[in-house]
Scaffold this motif. Sequence first.
Motif, PDB file in Angstrom:
ATOM      1  N   TYR A   8      -1.880   4.934   9.940  1.00  0.00           N
ATOM      2  CA  TYR A   8      -2.293   4.686   8.556  1.00  0.00           C
ATOM      3  C   TYR A   8      -1.375   3.737   7.813  1.00  0.00           C
ATOM      4  N   SER A   9      -0.250   3.344   8.441  1.00  0.00           N
ATOM      5  CA  SER A   9       0.764   2.613   7.692  1.00  0.00           C
ATOM      6  C   SER A   9       1.611   1.777   8.632  1.00  0.00           C
ATOM      7  N   LEU A  38      -3.182   0.022   8.642  1.00  0.00           N
ATOM      8  CA  LEU A  38      -3.374  -0.592   7.331  1.00  0.00           C
ATOM      9  C   LEU A  38      -2.078  -1.267   6.888  1.00  0.00           C
ATOM     10  N   ARG A  40      -0.170  -2.009   3.961  1.00  0.00           N
ATOM     11  CA  ARG A  40      -0.059  -1.661   2.542  1.00  0.00           C
ATOM     12  C   ARG A  40       0.964  -2.560   1.848  1.00  0.00           C
ATOM     13  N   GLY A  41       0.720  -2.818   0.577  1.00  0.00           N
ATOM     14  CA  GLY A  41       1.684  -3.578  -0.206  1.00  0.00           C
ATOM     15  C   GLY A  41       1.931  -4.984   0.300  1.00  0.00           C
ATOM     16  N   PHE A  61      -4.572  -4.074   3.110  1.00  0.00           N
ATOM     17  CA  PHE A  61      -4.919  -2.992   2.194  1.00  0.00           C
ATOM     18  C   PHE A  61      -4.201  -3.264   0.875  1.00  0.00           C
ATOM     19  N   ASP A  63      -2.998  -3.275  -3.038  1.00  0.00           N
ATOM     20  CA  ASP A  63      -2.747  -2.203  -3.993  1.00  0.00           C
ATOM     21  C   ASP A  63      -3.978  -1.983  -4.861  1.00  0.00           C
ATOM     22  N   ARG A  73      -7.204   6.783  -3.443  1.00  0.00           N
ATOM     23  CA  ARG A  73      -6.481   5.945  -2.476  1.00  0.00           C
ATOM     24  C   ARG A  73      -6.760   6.393  -1.042  1.00  0.00           C
ATOM     25  N   SER A  77      -8.502   4.087   1.695  1.00  0.00           N
ATOM     26  CA  SER A  77      -7.810   3.847   2.961  1.00  0.00           C
ATOM     27  C   SER A  77      -8.745   4.067   4.140  1.00  0.00           C
ATOM     28  N   THR A  80     -11.477   1.306   4.247  1.00  0.00           N
ATOM     29  CA  THR A  80     -10.967  -0.015   4.644  1.00  0.00           C
ATOM     30  C   THR A  80     -10.727  -0.085   6.147  1.00  0.00           C
ATOM     31  N   GLU A 223       9.248   6.189   2.370  1.00  0.00           N
ATOM     32  CA  GLU A 223       7.952   5.553   2.158  1.00  0.00           C
ATOM     33  C   GLU A 223       6.834   6.556   2.442  1.00  0.00           C
ATOM     34  N   LEU A 225       2.455   7.737   1.293  1.00  0.00           N
ATOM     35  CA  LEU A 225       1.214   7.486   0.554  1.00  0.00           C
ATOM     36  C   LEU A 225       1.127   8.277  -0.737  1.00  0.00           C
TER      37      LEU A 225
END
Length: 359
Positions: A8-9, A38, A40-41, A61, A63, A73, A77, A80, A223, A225
């Motif tokens: 997921y990240s 994904l 992120r950021g 992905f 923000d 979110r 997620s 996406t 870090e 979610l």
Amino acid sequence: MRIALLSYSTKPRGGVVHTLALAEALAAAGEDVTVWTLGRGGDDGFFRTVDPAVRLRVVPFPDGPPDETVGARILRSIATLRDAFDPTPYDIVHAQDCISANAAGRCVRTVHHLDHFTTPELAACHERAIVEPYAHICVSRSVADELSDGWGLKPAVIPNGVAYERFATTDPAARAAWRSRLGPYVLTVGGIEPRKGSLDLLEAYASLRTGHPGVRLVIAGGETLFDYRDYRARWETRAAELGVRPMVLGPVADEELPALVAAADAFAFPSLKEGFGLAAMEALAAGVPLVVRDLPVLREVFGPAARFGDSPQTLAAELGGALDSYDPARAEAGRELAARHTWTEAAAHHLAFYRALTP
């Protein structure tokens, strides 16, 4: 075999570390492996360099709006990743968390640990990611038993590997640099959040300082979610009440982490929920005394290699014991335990599991 591993990240959380290490070990065994995740950021890659034998698919992905809730979110997620991921080229689709399992459709799922969420969208995501996959893996027998008792499932148990040499053979100059910067310290990795037992560790540290006033508590990582601002605010308020000032480093660069761990006087792991404890196993590889929450899963994984506490008071007592008296037998047991957990072996067990599922 064509294998897709989904996460997921791109950030250095335990499940992401697991995904990348497993992918590299599977690729080293000659398999065709792609990791989907994904970004992120604005991330377009992972927190560390990944072996080029592993294909990477980082799905942008962006923000969301400032008022986006955790539930919204989570749903964004899932949508996406689902829209970007095509399972048809793969023999095995293996999801490592509830978001990627909800996005993947028919998949194998590793359940690293079980949570109890109050956010409705997240609770539903968690439940679907347990009941809908057609096969399950757990990284410890304790979590597998929870799945069996709660859902009637029979997961395979395949423990994590650990990058033993990376933590056992750190650069002396890098370790000395951390010591010069921080002085004597107790380290924890994982950030400030409820599952990590951060408030209990804060209380334990305040008690520990009575007999060890020169020891600092250092917190790395974080870090996530989820929105833990309220918990962090309670933690900061309580720190002020107790008159303690831990050093909060936040995320630490991957290449700097082994020396930070190896230079610590003790490693604290007071998590309330865990599936294995990869960061704690890395500390054992570095020869650092380990104090963990007294949970069945951590008794299973660490046995005589760790000290155990079930409250702030007993955690403080065990940390004090670790600081006061180095135990070479326990340290050697820890190193031997960590060395036995290889990603090569974990990949071999995964391949055997995959082959049993495919014609």
